[in-house]
Design a protein around this motif. Structure first.
Motif, PDB file in Angstrom:
ATOM      1  N   LEU A 200      -6.580   2.394  -9.929  1.00 41.24           N
ATOM      2  CA  LEU A 200      -7.333   2.265 -11.186  1.00 41.24           C
ATOM      3  C   LEU A 200      -6.395   1.958 -12.348  1.00 41.24           C
ATOM      4  N   PHE A 201      -5.207   2.600 -12.329  1.00 42.99           N
ATOM      5  CA  PHE A 201      -4.231   2.360 -13.385  1.00 42.99           C
ATOM      6  C   PHE A 201      -3.738   0.913 -13.344  1.00 42.99           C
ATOM      7  N   ILE A 202      -3.495   0.393 -12.132  1.00 38.12           N
ATOM      8  CA  ILE A 202      -3.038  -0.992 -11.997  1.00 38.12           C
ATOM      9  C   ILE A 202      -4.111  -1.967 -12.470  1.00 38.12           C
ATOM     10  N   ILE A 203      -5.351  -1.728 -12.034  1.00 38.41           N
ATOM     11  CA  ILE A 203      -6.458  -2.600 -12.445  1.00 38.41           C
ATOM     12  C   ILE A 203      -6.648  -2.556 -13.963  1.00 38.41           C
ATOM     13  N   PHE A 204      -6.558  -1.333 -14.512  1.00 38.13           N
ATOM     14  CA  PHE A 204      -6.718  -1.188 -15.957  1.00 38.13           C
ATOM     15  C   PHE A 204      -5.617  -1.927 -16.708  1.00 38.13           C
ATOM     16  N   GLY A 205      -4.375  -1.792 -16.207  1.00 39.23           N
ATOM     17  CA  GLY A 205      -3.260  -2.487 -16.858  1.00 39.23           C
ATOM     18  C   GLY A 205      -3.402  -3.999 -16.764  1.00 39.23           C
ATOM     19  N   PHE A 206      -3.819  -4.484 -15.576  1.00 40.71           N
ATOM     20  CA  PHE A 206      -4.010  -5.925 -15.410  1.00 40.71           C
ATOM     21  C   PHE A 206      -5.118  -6.425 -16.330  1.00 40.71           C
ATOM     22  N   GLY A 207      -6.213  -5.652 -16.433  1.00 38.90           N
ATOM     23  CA  GLY A 207      -7.322  -6.056 -17.298  1.00 38.90           C
ATOM     24  C   GLY A 207      -6.902  -6.120 -18.751  1.00 38.90           C
ATOM     25  N   CYS A 208      -6.126  -5.099 -19.182  1.00 37.18           N
ATOM     26  CA  CYS A 208      -5.662  -5.096 -20.573  1.00 37.18           C
ATOM     27  C   CYS A 208      -4.748  -6.285 -20.846  1.00 37.18           C
ATOM     28  N   VAL A 213      -4.013 -11.824 -23.260  1.00 41.33           N
ATOM     29  CA  VAL A 213      -3.747 -13.258 -23.117  1.00 41.33           C
ATOM     30  C   VAL A 213      -4.950 -14.083 -23.576  1.00 41.33           C
ATOM     31  N   LEU A 214      -6.147 -13.690 -23.131  1.00 43.54           N
ATOM     32  CA  LEU A 214      -7.353 -14.417 -23.531  1.00 43.54           C
ATOM     33  C   LEU A 214      -7.585 -14.343 -25.031  1.00 43.54           C
ATOM     34  N   TRP A 215      -7.320 -13.174 -25.599  1.00 41.34           N
ATOM     35  CA  TRP A 215      -7.502 -13.020 -27.054  1.00 41.34           C
ATOM     36  C   TRP A 215      -6.565 -13.958 -27.818  1.00 41.34           C
ATOM     37  N   ILE A 216      -5.317 -14.060 -27.332  1.00 42.31           N
ATOM     38  CA  ILE A 216      -4.353 -14.953 -27.996  1.00 42.31           C
ATOM     39  C   ILE A 216      -4.790 -16.414 -27.884  1.00 42.31           C
ATOM     40  N   LEU A 217      -5.262 -16.785 -26.674  1.00 43.41           N
ATOM     41  CA  LEU A 217      -5.683 -18.174 -26.465  1.00 43.41           C
ATOM     42  C   LEU A 217      -6.920 -18.527 -27.279  1.00 43.41           C
ATOM     43  N   LEU A 218      -7.779 -17.552 -27.510  1.00 43.71           N
ATOM     44  CA  LEU A 218      -9.014 -17.819 -28.252  1.00 43.71           C
ATOM     45  C   LEU A 218      -8.789 -17.932 -29.749  1.00 43.71           C
ATOM     46  N   LYS A 220      -5.502 -17.919 -31.467  1.00 43.39           N
ATOM     47  CA  LYS A 220      -4.237 -18.460 -31.940  1.00 43.39           C
ATOM     48  C   LYS A 220      -4.088 -19.899 -31.433  1.00 43.39           C
ATOM     49  N   ILE A 221      -4.390 -20.844 -32.310  1.00 46.91           N
ATOM     50  CA  ILE A 221      -4.384 -22.258 -31.903  1.00 46.91           C
ATOM     51  C   ILE A 221      -2.979 -22.705 -31.507  1.00 46.91           C
ATOM     52  N   THR A 222      -1.994 -22.308 -32.287  1.00 49.84           N
ATOM     53  CA  THR A 222      -0.608 -22.709 -32.001  1.00 49.84           C
ATOM     54  C   THR A 222      -0.158 -22.177 -30.645  1.00 49.84           C
ATOM     55  N   TRP A 223      -0.448 -20.912 -30.386  1.00 51.43           N
ATOM     56  CA  TRP A 223      -0.050 -20.318 -29.117  1.00 51.43           C
ATOM     57  C   TRP A 223      -0.818 -20.947 -27.958  1.00 51.43           C
ATOM     58  N   ARG A 224      -2.075 -21.311 -28.228  1.00 51.89           N
ATOM     59  CA  ARG A 224      -2.866 -21.958 -27.183  1.00 51.89           C
ATOM     60  C   ARG A 224      -2.268 -23.312 -26.835  1.00 51.89           C
ATOM     61  N   TYR A 225      -1.832 -24.042 -27.830  1.00 55.35           N
ATOM     62  CA  TYR A 225      -1.205 -25.345 -27.601  1.00 55.35           C
ATOM     63  C   TYR A 225       0.076 -25.176 -26.781  1.00 55.35           C
ATOM     64  N   ILE A 226       0.896 -24.173 -27.149  1.00 57.16           N
ATOM     65  CA  ILE A 226       2.146 -23.941 -26.424  1.00 57.16           C
ATOM     66  C   ILE A 226       1.858 -23.555 -24.969  1.00 57.16           C
ATOM     67  N   PHE A 227       0.828 -22.698 -24.757  1.00 58.45           N
ATOM     68  CA  PHE A 227       0.491 -22.237 -23.409  1.00 58.45           C
ATOM     69  C   PHE A 227       0.095 -23.411 -22.512  1.00 58.45           C
ATOM     70  N   PHE A 228      -0.872 -24.230 -22.990  1.00 58.26           N
ATOM     71  CA  PHE A 228      -1.336 -25.339 -22.171  1.00 58.26           C
ATOM     72  C   PHE A 228      -0.242 -26.393 -21.989  1.00 58.26           C
ATOM     73  N   HIS A 229       0.601 -26.600 -23.007  1.00 55.01           N
ATOM     74  CA  HIS A 229       1.704 -27.540 -22.886  1.00 55.01           C
ATOM     75  C   HIS A 229       2.691 -27.061 -21.810  1.00 55.01           C
ATOM     76  N   THR A 230       2.950 -25.770 -21.794  1.00 54.31           N
ATOM     77  CA  THR A 230       3.853 -25.200 -20.788  1.00 54.31           C
ATOM     78  C   THR A 230       3.263 -25.329 -19.390  1.00 54.31           C
ATOM     79  N   VAL A 231       1.962 -25.069 -19.271  1.00 49.24           N
ATOM     80  CA  VAL A 231       1.294 -25.191 -17.973  1.00 49.24           C
ATOM     81  C   VAL A 231       1.355 -26.635 -17.489  1.00 49.24           C
TER      82      VAL A 231
END
Length: 251
Positions: A200-208, A213-218, A220-231
């Motif tokens: 449960l602790f592992i699942i909770f940590g992974f979920g958090c 990550v999703l919050w940043i991508l939603l 933060k436009i600059t960070w989203r651009y860097i993320f997709f560019h890196t991918v």
């Protein structure tokens, strides 16, 4: 509650029997004739006894049939000269004091109809003068001690009403294998709960972490651009490597 400083009763704590009773004798007699009639009723050795002229040698505590609560004070066991102790029909809780075996003069012990719990102390076998014992209708558990004078008290009614007591003189056999099995089962349950909590602790940590990550991508436009560019760069690198590797294999 029973007072914690019961050991101040010096005449009951003494074993030499040389207590000064001159004040009592003077109070009780005048010109060799009794002028003041004193009597005390005491329940001792399963009998209702009345003491009159022999009050000076009475070393008994009878606090039965009251509304006493709390635990039996340990200092009570310092009354080495006490002959009878009756605390029955109260609401006492907790264990029987381990030091009860120090009350060497005790002949009668009545603790029935309380809410005492835990095991019967092994030191109870040290009471060589014990004639009457009643521990019935409590919440005592474990193996009943054996040995010395306690061995002669073989009446099962002494322990009736304690569903978790075992061993002679009761008919309930102490099964050590059951105790070990129950201990092993408890250990397995504990280990299973530990694993579940870990997962449960592992699942909770992974979920958090995923939510961060999703919050940043939603938002933060600059960070989203860097993320997709890196991918994209990772995919390009993988694609280039696969093309070169497959080309060499064909050659």
């Amino acid at each position: 509650m029973i007072p914690q400083n019961m050991n101040f009763l010096s005449s009951m704590a003494s074993l030499d029997g040389n207590n000064d009773n001159s004040a009592y004798s003077y109070f009780l007699t005048l010109n060799s004739q009794y002028y003041y009639n004193v009597s005390v009723s005491v329940t001792m050795k399963d009998q209702d006894l009345v003491f009159t002229t022999s009050l000076s040698i009475l070393t008994s505590i009878d606090l039965s049939e009251n509304n006493l609560t709390g635990m039996i004070p340990k200092n009570l066991t310092a009354l080495h000269g006490l002959i009878s102790l009756n605390l029955s029909n109260n609401h006492l809780v907790g264990p029987i004091p381990l030091e009860i075996g120090k009350m060497h003069s005790l002949e009668s012990l009545d603790l029935r109809n309380n809410e005492l719990s835990g095991m019967i102390p092994q030191s109870l076998t040290n009471l060589n003068f014990l004639i009457t014992l009643n521990l019935s209708y409590n919440n005592l558990s474990g193996r009943i001690p054996t040995g010395n004078q306690l061995q002669t008290l073989d009446n099962s009614s002494i322990y009736v009403g304690n569903n978790y007591l075992c061993g002679p003189p009761t008919e309930k056999i102490c099964d050590s294998s059951k105790v070990q099995n129950s201990t092993g089962h408890a250990r397995k349950v504990s280990e299973g709960l530990s694993k579940i909590l870990l997962y449960l602790f592992i699942i909770f940590g992974f979920g958090c972490g995923l939510w961060v990550v999703l919050w940043i991508l939603l938002f933060k436009i600059t960070w989203r651009y860097i993320f997709f560019h890196t991918v994209d760069r990772w995919f390009d690198s993988i694609y280039t490597y696969m093309v070169l590797y497959l080309g060499r294999v064909r050659k």
